[in-house]
Enzyme design. Sequence first.
Site, PDB file in Angstrom:
ATOM      1  N   CYS A 220      -6.233   3.392  -3.645  1.00 55.01           N
ATOM      2  CA  CYS A 220      -6.375   2.145  -2.870  1.00 55.01           C
ATOM      3  C   CYS A 220      -7.562   1.278  -3.293  1.00 55.01           C
ATOM      4  O   CYS A 220      -7.401   0.186  -3.829  1.00 55.01           O
ATOM      5  CB  CYS A 220      -6.504   2.474  -1.388  1.00 55.01           C
TER       6      CYS A 220
ATOM      7  N   LYS B   1       0.351   9.235  -5.900  1.00 54.92           N
ATOM      8  CA  LYS B   1      -0.955   8.611  -5.669  1.00 54.92           C
ATOM      9  C   LYS B   1      -2.071   9.584  -6.013  1.00 54.92           C
ATOM     10  O   LYS B   1      -1.975  10.769  -5.724  1.00 54.92           O
ATOM     11  CB  LYS B   1      -1.051   8.221  -4.192  1.00 54.92           C
TER      12      LYS B   1
ATOM     13  N   ARG C 135      -7.955  -2.179  -5.892  1.00 60.90           N
ATOM     14  CA  ARG C 135      -8.444  -3.459  -5.397  1.00 60.90           C
ATOM     15  C   ARG C 135      -9.663  -3.936  -6.180  1.00 60.90           C
ATOM     16  O   ARG C 135      -9.825  -5.132  -6.417  1.00 60.90           O
ATOM     17  CB  ARG C 135      -8.759  -3.349  -3.900  1.00 60.90           C
TER      18      ARG C 135
ATOM     19  N   HIS D 134       1.430   2.250   4.032  1.00 62.03           N
ATOM     20  CA  HIS D 134       0.410   3.296   4.169  1.00 62.03           C
ATOM     21  C   HIS D 134       0.477   3.912   5.569  1.00 62.03           C
ATOM     22  O   HIS D 134       0.828   3.242   6.537  1.00 62.03           O
ATOM     23  CB  HIS D 134      -0.966   2.660   3.950  1.00 62.03           C
TER      24      HIS D 134
ATOM     25  N   ASP E 119      -0.527  -0.866  -4.715  1.00 62.92           N
ATOM     26  CA  ASP E 119      -1.851  -0.412  -5.156  1.00 62.92           C
ATOM     27  C   ASP E 119      -1.824   0.975  -5.788  1.00 62.92           C
ATOM     28  O   ASP E 119      -2.754   1.358  -6.489  1.00 62.92           O
ATOM     29  CB  ASP E 119      -2.852  -0.445  -4.000  1.00 62.92           C
ATOM     30  N   ASN E 120      -0.787   1.751  -5.528  1.00 66.26           N
ATOM     31  CA  ASN E 120      -0.623   3.065  -6.157  1.00 66.26           C
ATOM     32  C   ASN E 120       0.782   3.553  -5.870  1.00 66.26           C
ATOM     33  O   ASN E 120       1.560   2.888  -5.172  1.00 66.26           O
ATOM     34  CB  ASN E 120      -1.651   4.087  -5.655  1.00 66.26           C
TER      35      ASN E 120
ATOM     36  N   ASP F  98       0.832  -1.205   0.000  1.00 65.82           N
ATOM     37  CA  ASP F  98       0.000   0.000   0.000  1.00 65.82           C
ATOM     38  C   ASP F  98       0.867   1.255   0.000  1.00 65.82           C
ATOM     39  O   ASP F  98       1.627   1.492   0.942  1.00 65.82           O
ATOM     40  CB  ASP F  98      -0.879  -0.025   1.258  1.00 65.82           C
ATOM     41  N   ASP F  99       0.772   2.045  -1.062  1.00 65.46           N
ATOM     42  CA  ASP F  99       1.460   3.351  -1.153  1.00 65.46           C
ATOM     43  C   ASP F  99       2.970   3.236  -1.349  1.00 65.46           C
ATOM     44  O   ASP F  99       3.715   4.167  -1.030  1.00 65.46           O
ATOM     45  CB  ASP F  99       1.189   4.218   0.085  1.00 65.46           C
TER      46      ASP F  99
ATOM     47  N   HIS G  48     -11.092  -3.041   2.161  1.00 68.52           N
ATOM     48  CA  HIS G  48     -11.336  -1.691   1.624  1.00 68.52           C
ATOM     49  C   HIS G  48     -12.252  -1.685   0.409  1.00 68.52           C
ATOM     50  O   HIS G  48     -12.090  -0.894  -0.525  1.00 68.52           O
ATOM     51  CB  HIS G  48      -9.998  -1.015   1.271  1.00 68.52           C
TER      52      HIS G  48
ATOM     53  N   LYS H 116      -5.944  -6.082   4.195  1.00 71.88           N
ATOM     54  CA  LYS H 116      -6.844  -4.948   3.991  1.00 71.88           C
ATOM     55  C   LYS H 116      -7.863  -5.245   2.890  1.00 71.88           C
ATOM     56  O   LYS H 116      -7.498  -5.535   1.759  1.00 71.88           O
ATOM     57  CB  LYS H 116      -5.996  -3.717   3.644  1.00 71.88           C
TER      58      LYS H 116
END
Length: 514
Positions: free
Chosen positions: A72, A347, A76, A200, A306-307, A34-35, A117, A115
Amino acid sequence: MIRFVLAFVFTVASTVGVSSQANDRPNIVVIVCDDLGFSDLGCYGGEIETPNLDRLASNGLRFTDFHNNAKCSETRASLLTGLWHQQSKNLKLPGNVTLAEVLRDSGYSTMMSGKWHLAGHPLDRGFDRYFGFLSGAANFFTGQDWESGQNLMRLDREVFEVPGDFYTTDAFTDYAIKFIDQARTKNRPYFLYLAHNAPHFPLHALPDDIAKYRGRYDVGWDEIRERRFRRQQKLGIVDQTWSLSARDPKLEPFSTLTQSQKEFLIPMMEVYAAMVDRLDQNVGRLVSDLQEHGDLDNTVILFFSDNGACPYNRMKTPNIGPGPADSNYAYDARWANMCNTPMRLYKQYAHEGGSLTPLIAHWPAAIKQPGGLTNSTHHIVDLMPTVIELANGQYPSEREGQPINPSEGISLVPTIRGQAIESRPPIFWEFASNHAIREGNWKLVAERSRDWELYDLSLDRTETNDVSDRYPDVVRRLSQSYNAWAKRVNAKMHPAAKKTKPSKQSQLFDLSKH
């Protein structure tokens, strides 16, 4: 903290049936982080210690042109469905099927840790087992939701009470390994989706991990960007078409900061690096488990983010520095610009800094030249056709009487096998009115409230030379294609996006207070 980015474990499928294929078809493990910035991993030029991911890369394949949705939930949604995120509204709408549903129908055990989300619950979308939190961000030590403070941790459907020695990156891996161990008893292949929340925000890391990085970022973002870019050149990640983009014009040179300002900013990057380090340690734990049980050779691992790096500043605990459970920080665009070396923006943006991610594929049965690189263009919508090909599955036209939207991607399998892809359909992005279309080497992209920019990525991978004035016919043609797509999937069309106010989410700390 960010132990797993994203790993897919595949093995070739050639026959029909469940038990007869248990030793033939691949296990599939998807690990998403994540991130993470494009240059954060050692095997992509970074100084953060990631020996386990580097080892996967040295025995696998690294992608230099693989993309996510720059956000995010939206990533997904496309990852799981093979559709553009607007088509499912993050699983709120009907007309989609998930990887887990397709694979369970194909005889796989299906598990998720981490996660979620998205709308609904993983057990309602094809997963046999689930451990993790249902929201978008959580305290790494308590599991509490970052906004509401609620306990959204779940083990299957039950509320999970966090023990005192809890840390999400470790716990997600613990349960991933437990679920795999249970799946091995069923004489069938398994699918694991491991969705880490690291790195993240909030910036939470264990003291021993943080200690490894004390002082490493004292030289600042400008010097480290240069160092990362030189390493990327040496590794072959970048070539002559990749220039180091200029420092974001909103950012000041690191050398102009006062000592107190440096002392405020540097610890954030030290903790972030510790989170990535811990993620890598956990990747190593999972890979070791696969190897010890004889599964690794029959496994393809795909690891990605994810980004791109996140530019959102956050400081909810000014009297407590980043790292411990009672702190609440995110670094801002200053470090995010460095983490995305050599790209522009971050992002949420449709520029490369928002969507370009490291992708490591590990599949001993198919990769002919371990340690190699590929510049084939791919997007996360490609995971659905990849899984179907590897699992000898079938994408349904309907499910439970509900028509299913056709899959939008192409399979990664030829690229992983070293075969050239002659052409692919265009790739589209749109989130919060930032939007783009990629067709071959042309990329037409716009920030919200701004007009189109055009880049020839065969000459300018880092989007530093806007050629829209030179090629108005290309702009017109691609703009028409983008608007037709946006209308089809209910995304924001360019004229409407241009009327949107500029984003307030690329924020900087006010250093006059430090």
